[in-house]
Design a protein around this motif. Structure first.
Motif, short mmCIF file in Angstrom:
data_model
loop_
_atom_site.label_atom_id
_atom_site.label_comp_id
_atom_site.label_asym_id
_atom_site.label_seq_id
_atom_site.Cartn_x
_atom_site.Cartn_y
_atom_site.Cartn_z
N MET A 1 29.47 49.24 38.44
CA MET A 1 31.22 49.80 38.80
C MET A 1 32.22 48.76 38.03
O MET A 1 31.89 47.55 38.06
CB MET A 1 31.53 49.63 40.50
CG MET A 1 32.70 50.22 40.44
SD MET A 1 32.53 50.32 42.32
CE MET A 1 34.40 50.75 42.63
N GLU A 2 32.81 49.31 37.20
CA GLU A 2 33.79 48.52 36.60
C GLU A 2 34.82 47.89 37.24
O GLU A 2 35.54 48.77 38.41
CB GLU A 2 34.46 49.58 35.38
CG GLU A 2 35.34 48.64 34.25
CD GLU A 2 35.65 49.77 33.21
OE1 GLU A 2 36.77 49.54 32.84
OE2 GLU A 2 35.03 50.71 32.78
N LYS A 3 35.20 46.74 37.25
CA LYS A 3 36.46 45.98 37.78
C LYS A 3 37.71 46.36 37.32
O LYS A 3 37.96 46.50 35.98
CB LYS A 3 36.36 44.44 37.76
CG LYS A 3 35.42 44.01 38.58
CD LYS A 3 35.23 42.46 38.59
CE LYS A 3 35.25 41.87 40.08
NZ LYS A 3 35.42 40.39 39.97
N GLU A 4 38.48 46.86 38.28
CA GLU A 4 39.80 47.09 37.98
C GLU A 4 40.73 46.04 37.58
O GLU A 4 40.60 44.92 38.30
CB GLU A 4 40.56 47.97 39.10
CG GLU A 4 41.80 48.68 38.69
CD GLU A 4 42.20 49.62 39.99
OE1 GLU A 4 42.54 50.74 39.80
OE2 GLU A 4 42.00 48.94 40.99
N ASP A 5 41.63 45.91 36.37
CA ASP A 5 42.26 44.94 35.88
C ASP A 5 43.27 44.49 36.84
O ASP A 5 43.72 45.34 37.74
CB ASP A 5 43.18 45.56 34.69
CG ASP A 5 43.80 44.47 33.99
OD1 ASP A 5 45.04 44.01 34.68
OD2 ASP A 5 43.55 43.88 32.88
N LEU A 6 43.30 43.26 37.00
CA LEU A 6 44.34 42.81 38.19
C LEU A 6 45.59 43.32 38.13
O LEU A 6 46.57 43.69 39.02
CB LEU A 6 44.28 41.08 37.92
CG LEU A 6 45.35 40.51 39.17
CD1 LEU A 6 44.49 40.77 40.53
CD2 LEU A 6 45.17 38.95 39.03
#
Length: 81
Positions: A1-6
């Motif tokens: 799962m790709e992390k969402e940009d802060l």
């Protein structure tokens, strides 16, 4: 799962919180994207990068709430409550 940009997470949180602030004071029909973006202090383009319209925003908020409730229920099952 790709992390969402802060930055994306912060922007979405700001939009959601702004909507909820307005929702406590106004009927849903009275709330506009313009009102949400003014409350969140963002541009309309930024809003539309993340949501199609206010209905899409509400759908996202509701889905997140149900997911959080599911997690709580699963944890309680694991604790034998």
């Amino acid at each position: 799962m790709e992390k969402e940009d802060l930055r994306v997470k912060k922007t979405k949180r700001s939009i959601e919180e702004s909507f909820m602030t307005l929702f406590y004071h106004y009927n849903f029909e009275q709330i506009t994207v313009k009102g949400i973006t003014e409350e969140a202090e963002i541009g309309r383009k930024t809003f539309y990068l993340h949501y199609l319209d206010k209905y899409d925003l509400v759908d996202s908020i509701v889905k997140k709430a149900f997911t959080e409730l599911e997690v709580i229920c699963e944890r309680k099952k694991g604790l034998g409550h």
